[in-house]
Design a protein around this motif. Sequence first.
Motif, PDB file in Angstrom:
ATOM      1  N   ASP A  78     -49.816  53.870  48.885  1.00  0.00           N
ATOM      2  CA  ASP A  78     -50.568  54.851  48.086  1.00  0.00           C
ATOM      3  C   ASP A  78     -50.656  56.194  48.826  1.00  0.00           C
ATOM      4  OD1 ASP A  78     -52.207  53.382  49.949  1.00  0.00           O
ATOM      5  OD2 ASP A  78     -53.964  54.328  49.076  1.00  0.00           O
ATOM      6  N   ILE A  79     -50.802  56.134  50.142  1.00  0.00           N
ATOM      7  CA  ILE A  79     -50.868  57.375  50.935  1.00  0.00           C
ATOM      8  C   ILE A  79     -49.500  58.059  50.933  1.00  0.00           C
ATOM      9  CG2 ILE A  79     -51.206  58.337  53.255  1.00  0.00           C
ATOM     10  CD1 ILE A  79     -53.187  56.037  53.798  1.00  0.00           C
ATOM     11  N   LEU A  80     -48.445  57.278  51.216  1.00  0.00           N
ATOM     12  CA  LEU A  80     -47.093  57.851  51.325  1.00  0.00           C
ATOM     13  C   LEU A  80     -46.647  58.534  50.032  1.00  0.00           C
ATOM     14  CD1 LEU A  80     -45.426  54.984  53.348  1.00  0.00           C
ATOM     15  CD2 LEU A  80     -45.540  57.377  54.064  1.00  0.00           C
ATOM     16  N   LEU A  81     -47.115  57.994  48.900  1.00  0.00           N
ATOM     17  CA  LEU A  81     -46.684  58.559  47.619  1.00  0.00           C
ATOM     18  C   LEU A  81     -47.667  59.590  47.066  1.00  0.00           C
ATOM     19  CD1 LEU A  81     -45.410  55.235  46.024  1.00  0.00           C
ATOM     20  CD2 LEU A  81     -44.034  57.066  47.043  1.00  0.00           C
ATOM     21  N   ASP A  82     -48.783  59.758  47.743  1.00  0.00           N
ATOM     22  CA  ASP A  82     -49.793  60.704  47.258  1.00  0.00           C
ATOM     23  C   ASP A  82     -49.258  62.140  47.335  1.00  0.00           C
ATOM     24  OD1 ASP A  82     -53.046  60.851  46.893  1.00  0.00           O
ATOM     25  OD2 ASP A  82     -52.227  62.629  47.883  1.00  0.00           O
ATOM     26  N   GLU A  83     -49.495  62.868  46.266  1.00  0.00           N
ATOM     27  CA  GLU A  83     -48.977  64.243  46.183  1.00  0.00           C
ATOM     28  C   GLU A  83     -49.470  65.125  47.326  1.00  0.00           C
ATOM     29  OE1 GLU A  83     -49.483  67.438  42.836  1.00  0.00           O
ATOM     30  OE2 GLU A  83     -48.966  65.485  41.955  1.00  0.00           O
ATOM     31  N   LYS A  84     -50.731  64.955  47.680  1.00  0.00           N
ATOM     32  CA  LYS A  84     -51.304  65.801  48.747  1.00  0.00           C
ATOM     33  C   LYS A  84     -50.695  65.422  50.101  1.00  0.00           C
ATOM     34  CE  LYS A  84     -55.530  64.627  47.327  1.00  0.00           C
ATOM     35  NZ  LYS A  84     -55.179  63.911  46.110  1.00  0.00           N
ATOM     36  N   PHE A  85     -50.512  64.118  50.308  1.00  0.00           N
ATOM     37  CA  PHE A  85     -49.941  63.671  51.587  1.00  0.00           C
ATOM     38  C   PHE A  85     -48.493  64.137  51.736  1.00  0.00           C
ATOM     39  CE2 PHE A  85     -47.844  60.645  54.439  1.00  0.00           C
ATOM     40  CZ  PHE A  85     -48.692  60.701  55.535  1.00  0.00           C
ATOM     41  N   ASP A  98     -59.760  63.346  50.928  1.00  0.00           N
ATOM     42  CA  ASP A  98     -58.705  62.904  50.005  1.00  0.00           C
ATOM     43  C   ASP A  98     -58.523  61.392  49.903  1.00  0.00           C
ATOM     44  OD1 ASP A  98     -58.268  65.573  49.576  1.00  0.00           O
ATOM     45  OD2 ASP A  98     -56.506  65.715  50.860  1.00  0.00           O
ATOM     46  N   PHE A  99     -59.033  60.633  50.862  1.00  0.00           N
ATOM     47  CA  PHE A  99     -58.839  59.171  50.852  1.00  0.00           C
ATOM     48  C   PHE A  99     -60.135  58.477  51.272  1.00  0.00           C
ATOM     49  CE2 PHE A  99     -54.786  61.205  51.843  1.00  0.00           C
ATOM     50  CZ  PHE A  99     -53.947  60.628  50.910  1.00  0.00           C
TER      51      PHE A  99
END
Length: 197
Positions: A50-57, A141-142
């Motif tokens: 979820d983090i790797l694909l998050d737009e902000k990340f 953000d998380f």
Amino acid sequence: MHRLSPEDREIIKKILDVKGYDPDTFDPELLTTLEKNEEYRSLLYRHGGDILLDEKFTRLKEFIQHGNVTVYEHCIHVALCAIKLNRKLGIMARERELVRGALLHDYFLYDWHNADAPGNTHPKLHGFYHPGIALRNATRDFALSEREKDIIRKHMWPLTLNPPRCREAWVVCLADKYSSTLETLKLRKGKIRINYA
Ligand SMILES: [Fe+2]
Ligand SMILES: [Fe+2]
């Protein structure tokens, strides 16, 4: 407390004693091997997908850590090295928090090489200030556990004085130094090929 074998001690010494080792015996190809390791890749996505694909990340792809390594690539390297160190040394850190904290440890979201970049509030003291900035951004953000927060806050130890308070943070602190060294060596040898952008 886990007892360290002489081989483990040698590994830790190599990781910590960055100036003292011979680049030819400290093979930066390890990063490529880890990136190609199916088991490690699936762990990365299971715990941090979820983090790797998050737009902000994924904005971390815009920022360079050093040479031509982006902060995004660097964070993946640190997560992979953390999994390896944790397993190899039998540290028994919680793998999910290890991966998530490692991915977010440099989530400072500015170009630290550019003193005028938005967000670069302490350009001359990036090393001291970026863990706190990364933690603020990551908390915004998380959803973070206390261990994940400690990982981000303490990863620059001993530069920042407070030592890690959980084994997950110790492992990432080591993995960050280890990965940065391997990235630098790999750059010197002209071996960085993978581009996550
Ligand atoms: Fe950092
Ligand atoms: Fe880092």
